[in-house]
Design a protein around this motif. Structure first.
Motif, PDB file in Angstrom:
ATOM      1  N   TYR A 170      16.807  66.057 -22.005  1.00  0.00           N
ATOM      2  CA  TYR A 170      17.498  65.460 -21.178  1.00  0.00           C
ATOM      3  C   TYR A 170      16.683  63.751 -21.100  1.00  0.00           C
ATOM      4  O   TYR A 170      15.501  64.023 -21.601  1.00  0.00           O
ATOM      5  N   GLU A 215      12.322  57.009 -18.269  1.00  0.00           N
ATOM      6  CA  GLU A 215      13.970  57.351 -18.954  1.00  0.00           C
ATOM      7  C   GLU A 215      14.097  56.975 -20.267  1.00  0.00           C
ATOM      8  O   GLU A 215      14.125  55.608 -20.550  1.00  0.00           O
ATOM      9  N   HIS A 250      19.994  57.019 -23.320  1.00  0.00           N
ATOM     10  CA  HIS A 250      21.053  57.832 -23.019  1.00  0.00           C
ATOM     11  C   HIS A 250      22.261  56.960 -22.651  1.00  0.00           C
ATOM     12  O   HIS A 250      22.432  55.917 -22.214  1.00  0.00           O
ATOM     13  N   ASN A 302      17.006  63.857 -13.824  1.00  0.00           N
ATOM     14  CA  ASN A 302      18.100  64.295 -14.575  1.00  0.00           C
ATOM     15  C   ASN A 302      19.408  64.511 -14.323  1.00  0.00           C
ATOM     16  O   ASN A 302      20.588  64.195 -14.349  1.00  0.00           O
ATOM     17  N   PHE A 317      22.999  65.148 -15.838  1.00  0.00           N
ATOM     18  CA  PHE A 317      22.698  65.902 -17.167  1.00  0.00           C
ATOM     19  C   PHE A 317      22.123  67.210 -16.494  1.00  0.00           C
ATOM     20  O   PHE A 317      20.952  67.504 -15.877  1.00  0.00           O
TER      21      PHE A 317
END
Length: 359
Positions: A8, A28, A31, A125, A130
């Motif tokens: 993730y 982070e 994504h 997450n 996610f």
């Protein structure tokens, strides 16, 4: 699906410096939304996944990569039947991680920081979408094939080339999707002639290096059509100790539930500890002691292995030196324990133990 490297986006990282203690951060990684990622062509999905697995500011040559000097943990965050998520017994994993790092002469990571980091990493997450959703169909097989978030904390040393200990390690924590650990098919086990751990060694530590022999022995067993391998002790070569990455239990004809006693060659499993308590709640006499393979062949009526990824998984037979012992499969006790453990973990039944940390 079992384990997957598709971690993730949000990861936790802490760095120890001898002058200032632990410095924490949440990172982070690249994504898209989960829905967008699911639609990516395979090459693009792989590239995105790979980008989340690299850290350009950490040394490649160090005591972890060169000598296996490191340790890790494994725990789960699970979707709850009535909504939300919870982590199963993170405090126990935090204590074990602390002890593992201390056993490797690293500065130990505080258990309270471990729990807070795990909760916050998963929360971030989940906020990005996610996470798996609870499915009622999981209840049909006592969650044997249910999805969850696997949390993998691990240590990583500072740069170094000579054989040495780590004085300023990192601790990294990632989350990945996971489902059933053991695939369908065989439920048989094979006693390996390899040795997992020796007295005065690191068998009691969740050390990286411990799993090299386990991986080799498990591969050899699977190649021969077995699901799991089982290790005997290093000295007498007759007492059962562990599976490839799991503790092991035997339910005897006498009504006793036996699991090998802890020492410096056996990992103190959190699922092991939980199943022992749940068995005692059912009035079962639970005994921690040495148990010889010969006794198992003559006296055991059920066998199952336990671990974070596996839960309580029944074994149908054990083969040793060409001889085979068969067990009730699935056993009544192992099925009851699995149903109770998983039901509690997923919120199907009340958490009367206070084992769940809500997110």
């Amino acid at each position: 699906m079992a384990f997957t490297l598709n971690s993730y986006p949000v990861v936790y990282r802490a760095k120890y410096t001898e002058s200032g203690g632990w410095t924490e951060e949440f990172i982070e990684k690249p994504h898209k939304t989960p829905q967008e990622e699911a639609q990516l062509p395979k090459t693009e999905a792989t590239a995105l996944s790979d980008s989340r697995n690299f850290y350009n500011d950490m040394p490649l040559v160090n005591y972890t990569t060169q000598y296996g000097l490191g340790c890790f943990e494994g725990l789960k965050a699970l979707p709850q039947k009535n909504g939300g998520f919870a982590i199963f017994r993170p405090g126990e994993n935090g204590k074990r991680f602390h002890n593992s790092m201390k056993g490797l002469f690293m500065p130990p990571f505080p258990a309270d920081i471990f729990v807070k980091a795990a909760v916050e990493m998963i929360r971030r997450n989940i906020n990005l979408g996610f996470c798996p959703s609870y499915k009622a169909e999981w209840e049909k097989d006592s969650f044997m094939n249910a999805d969850s978030i696997y949390i993998r904390p691990f240590s990583y040393s500072e740069g170094g080339i000579g054989v040495n200990i780590s004085k300023e390690p990192w601790v990294i924590m990632i989350g990945t999707p996971v489902s059933a650990y053991f695939s369908g098919g065989s439920s048989d086990a094979l006693v390996t002639d390899r040795i997992r751990a020796t007295p005065k060694g690191t068998g009691w530590i969740k050390a990286d290096s411990n799993y090299v022999i386990a991986a080799l022995a498990k591969h050899e067993a699977v190649e021969q059509g077995y699901m799991e391998c089982i290790f005997l002790d290093a000295v007498d070569r007759k007492y059962v100790e562990e599976g490839s990455s799991s503790n092991i239990f035997f339910y005897l004809k006498s009504g006793e539930l036996i699991t090998p006693e802890l020492g410096d060659t056996i990992l103190p499993g959190i699922t092991r500890l939980s199943l022992m308590e749940l068995a005692r709640d059912r009035g079962v006499k639970v005994v921690e002691r040495k148990i010889a393979i010969d006794e198992i062949f003559s006296e055991a009526k059920e066998c199952f292995v336990s671990g974070t990824a596996a839960g309580a998984v029944p074994i149908s037979s054990i083969t040793h030196n060409g001889k085979k012992a068969t067990f009730t499969f699935p056993g009544e006790l192992s099925s009851e324990l699995q149903k109770t453990l998983k039901g509690m973990q997923y919120g199907l039944i009340p958490d009367t133990k206070g084992w769940l940390t809500k997110i």
